[in-house]
Design an enzyme around this catalytic site. Structure first.
Site, PDB file in Angstrom:
ATOM      1  N   HIS A  98      -2.912   6.226   4.668  1.00 21.30           N
ATOM      2  CA  HIS A  98      -1.480   6.394   4.907  1.00 21.30           C
ATOM      3  C   HIS A  98      -1.038   7.777   4.389  1.00 21.30           C
ATOM      4  CE1 HIS A  98      -1.461   2.275   5.950  1.00 21.30           C
ATOM      5  NE2 HIS A  98      -0.737   1.758   4.982  1.00 21.30           N
ATOM      6  N   CYS A 157       0.817  -1.222   0.000  1.00 19.55           N
ATOM      7  CA  CYS A 157       0.000   0.000   0.000  1.00 19.55           C
ATOM      8  C   CYS A 157       0.852   1.275   0.000  1.00 19.55           C
ATOM      9  CB  CYS A 157      -0.949  -0.001   1.194  1.00 19.55           C
ATOM     10  SG  CYS A 157      -0.228  -0.653   2.703  1.00 19.55           S
TER      11      CYS A 157
HETATM   12  N1  LIG Z   1      -4.786  -3.708   5.005  1.00 19.71           N
HETATM   13  C1  LIG Z   1      -4.096  -3.030   4.090  1.00 19.71           C
HETATM   14  O1  LIG Z   1      -3.944  -1.779   4.125  1.00 19.71           O
HETATM   15  C2  LIG Z   1      -3.463  -3.767   2.966  1.00 19.71           C
HETATM   16  C3  LIG Z   1      -2.966  -3.025   1.905  1.00 19.71           C
HETATM   17  C4  LIG Z   1      -2.353  -3.692   0.859  1.00 19.71           C
HETATM   18  C5  LIG Z   1      -2.262  -5.056   0.910  1.00 19.71           C
HETATM   19  N2  LIG Z   1      -2.754  -5.755   1.964  1.00 19.71           N
HETATM   20  C6  LIG Z   1      -2.673  -7.208   1.970  1.00 19.71           C
HETATM   21  O2  LIG Z   1      -3.971  -7.708   1.665  1.00 19.71           O
HETATM   22  C7  LIG Z   1      -4.172  -8.934   2.341  1.00 19.71           C
HETATM   23  C8  LIG Z   1      -5.450  -8.867   3.158  1.00 19.71           C
HETATM   24  O3  LIG Z   1      -5.388  -7.827   4.081  1.00 19.71           O
HETATM   25  P1  LIG Z   1      -6.489  -7.627   5.252  1.00 19.71           P
HETATM   26  O4  LIG Z   1      -6.028  -6.440   5.977  1.00 19.71           O
HETATM   27  O5  LIG Z   1      -7.856  -7.668   4.678  1.00 19.71           O
HETATM   28  O6  LIG Z   1      -6.210  -8.971   6.097  1.00 19.71           O
HETATM   29  P2  LIG Z   1      -6.954  -9.664   7.340  1.00 19.71           P
HETATM   30  O7  LIG Z   1      -7.851  -8.719   8.061  1.00 19.71           O
HETATM   31  O8  LIG Z   1      -5.870 -10.362   8.091  1.00 19.71           O
HETATM   32  O9  LIG Z   1      -7.900 -10.778   6.646  1.00 19.71           O
HETATM   33  C9  LIG Z   1      -7.335 -11.876   5.992  1.00 19.71           C
HETATM   34  C10 LIG Z   1      -8.436 -12.752   5.403  1.00 19.71           C
HETATM   35  O10 LIG Z   1      -7.812 -13.774   4.630  1.00 19.71           O
HETATM   36  C11 LIG Z   1      -8.329 -15.033   4.949  1.00 19.71           C
HETATM   37  N3  LIG Z   1      -7.258 -16.036   4.860  1.00 19.71           N
HETATM   38  C12 LIG Z   1      -6.067 -16.011   5.513  1.00 19.71           C
HETATM   39  N4  LIG Z   1      -5.352 -17.114   5.203  1.00 19.71           N
HETATM   40  C13 LIG Z   1      -6.121 -17.844   4.367  1.00 19.71           C
HETATM   41  C14 LIG Z   1      -5.945 -19.093   3.702  1.00 19.71           C
HETATM   42  N5  LIG Z   1      -4.828 -19.807   3.839  1.00 19.71           N
HETATM   43  N6  LIG Z   1      -6.932 -19.524   2.899  1.00 19.71           N
HETATM   44  C15 LIG Z   1      -8.067 -18.800   2.728  1.00 19.71           C
HETATM   45  N7  LIG Z   1      -8.291 -17.609   3.335  1.00 19.71           N
HETATM   46  C16 LIG Z   1      -7.324 -17.150   4.141  1.00 19.71           C
HETATM   47  C17 LIG Z   1      -8.812 -14.921   6.371  1.00 19.71           C
HETATM   48  O11 LIG Z   1      -9.822 -15.901   6.492  1.00 19.71           O
HETATM   49  P3  LIG Z   1     -10.526 -16.292   7.879  1.00 19.71           P
HETATM   50  O12 LIG Z   1     -11.367 -15.090   8.202  1.00 19.71           O
HETATM   51  O13 LIG Z   1     -11.333 -17.485   7.527  1.00 19.71           O
HETATM   52  O14 LIG Z   1      -9.394 -16.533   8.839  1.00 19.71           O
HETATM   53  C18 LIG Z   1      -9.315 -13.463   6.424  1.00 19.71           C
HETATM   54  O15 LIG Z   1     -10.647 -13.395   5.988  1.00 19.71           O
HETATM   55  C19 LIG Z   1      -2.886  -9.185   3.135  1.00 19.71           C
HETATM   56  O16 LIG Z   1      -2.033  -9.997   2.369  1.00 19.71           O
HETATM   57  C20 LIG Z   1      -2.307  -7.810   3.296  1.00 19.71           C
HETATM   58  O17 LIG Z   1      -0.919  -7.835   3.481  1.00 19.71           O
HETATM   59  C21 LIG Z   1      -3.369  -5.130   2.975  1.00 19.71           C
END
Ligand SMILES: NC(=O)c1ccc[n+]([C@@H]2O[C@H](COP(=O)([O-])OP(=O)(O)OC[C@H]3O[C@@H](n4cnc5c(N)ncnc54)[C@H](OP(=O)(O)O)[C@@H]3O)[C@@H](O)[C@H]2O)c1
Length: 357
Positions: free
Chosen positions: A243, A128
């Site tokens: 951010h 991000c």
């Molecule tokens: N937040 C940001 O600002 C941002 C910005 C850019 C990129 N990202 C990236 O985007 C991704 C998601 O971010 P987030 O903030 O939404 O994450 P989060 O709140 O940690 O949510 C992760 C989700 O992924 C699911 N998950 C995790 N491992 C899995 C697996 N092995 N198989 C299937 N589903 C799985 C989880 O499922 P369950 O609910 O079933 O556990 C949960 O619903 C991450 O890789 C993060 O680094 C985030």
């Protein structure tokens, strides 16, 4: 005819993916297929979705799958990324696992969409904090060729997911009630409410954090400038969403504030950028305090406005008075939208337009 679309992950990024696909009227054939680690119902974009348990069969028949799961060896990309492409889907991955792999394009559509070809099946969305920086710097780089970048970030807690937003709200309520905040070291190394933490992701042997090295290496890959001088310090701040970054950029060719202003205020030259700089002419602007010398600049709170929600807002353009051809700028963007979901959906839109999907 639309495309069969899947989303893996129901955290804040999964939620924003559903919203952005709907808002931008991405041509989805039928219902979005939502997947996570176990089967249940979840509310995404204010409506209920059936969540499929991820396994080797779920990708069958899908054209494009947006990954928004967790990272790492046991994370979603290593476990399911190849499985999805083997089933014939194009994957657009928000996670960081494959970003630096040579054959995996790392794409910001305003900057390097040509990295995607007809053979590409797996595309990585950058970090991000990288996305907003390269959107702001790309037009200046094109005009005057970057020589060196020094960036410090002020990153919101939603960058660490849903759990961090809840942690900050809980801690803030405890502090305001006169209590000592209950610290959860599995989220941040220190309490985050009323605090700033110069530590995002793990420390590496060189003293930088992984987040800092992501900004450095990803920017070099996106600009295809492996020797670009770039230095980053990334800081977590008690903001829920959005951010901010302070950037000092030095160029090979002549450039100054006036030239940078002219470039960044032109939407054709600077796609995705909204320049909020100079005298505050709009009396309704949030930062005007009836002072004729007040300057306009973006803040994370501006991202709640419809017209700014997917933009990279830029302000505080100044000449660096210590070096020739160097400028300072401040940039702000929504880490869950342009920093993740919007960028991913823009990649899919552009692939469709180019006949690559
Ligand atoms: N937040 C940001 O600002 C941002 C910005 C850019 C990129 N990202 C990236 O985007 C991704 C998601 O971010 P987030 O903030 O939404 O994450 P989060 O709140 O940690 O949510 C992760 C989700 O992924 C699911 N998950 C995790 N491992 C899995 C697996 N092995 N198989 C299937 N589903 C799985 C989880 O499922 P369950 O609910 O079933 O556990 C949960 O619903 C991450 O890789 C993060 O680094 C985030």
């Amino acid at each position: 005819m639309g495309l069969k679309v899947g989303i893996v992950g129901v955290g804040p990024v999964g939620d924003r993916l559903v919203r952005v696909l709907q808002e931008r009227k991405f041509p989805v054939d039928g219902e979005l297929k939502v997947m996570a680690t176990y089967e249940r119902e979840e509310i995404l974009a204010d409506r209920p979705f059936y969540v499929h348990k991820i396994d080797e069969t779920v990708f069958k028949g899908l054209d494009v799958v947006f990954f928004a799961g967790r990272e790492g060896a046991k994370g979603v990309s290593f476990q399911w990324g190849r499985e999805a492409t083997k089933s014939g889907c194009v994957v657009i991955d928000n996670g960081g696992d494959f970003r630096m792999y040579p054959n995996y394009p790392l794409v910001v559509p305003e900057v390097n969409m040509d990295a995607v070809t007809k053979d590409t099946r797996y595309i990585c969305n950058p970090n991000c904090s990288t996305i907003q920086m390269v959107v702001a710097l790309a037009p200046l780089h094109k005009a005057a060729k970057l020589r060196r970048v020094v960036v410090s970030t002020y990153q919101s807690v939603s960058g660490f997911g849903e759990v961090a937003m809840e942690q900050m709200k809980t801690e803030a309520a405890q502090v305001l009630a006169g209590q000592v905040p209950e610290h959860n070291p599995s989220v941040f190394a220190h309490p985050i409410s009323f605090n700033c933490i110069p530590h995002i992701d793990k420390f590496l042997p060189n003293g930088y954090t992984k987040e800092e090295m992501k900004m450095i290496n990803e920017t070099r890959k996106i600009f295809d400038e492996p020797n670009l001088l770039i230095n980053a310090t990334t800081v977590r701040v008690p903001v829920l969403i959005g951010h901010s970054e302070s950037i000092n950029a030095e160029f090979e060719l002549p450039i100054d504030r006036e030239k940078a202003f002219e470039i960044l205020s032109d939407p054709k030259k600077s796609p995705g950028v909204v320049l909020m700089d100079g005298p505050a002419s709009d009396p309704a602007a949030s930062n005007v305090r009836n002072d004729p010398n007040e300057q306009q600049y973006p803040v994370a709170g501006d991202l709640a406005e419809e017209k700014y929600k997917d933009a990279v807002l830029v302000g505080r353009l100044r000449n660096d008075t210590t070096v020739k051809n160097a400028i300072n700028l401040w940039c702000v963007s929504d880490n869950l939208r342009k920093g993740a979901a919007t960028n991913a959906v823009q990649i899919a839109e552009e692939m469709l337009k180019r006949g690559l999907l």
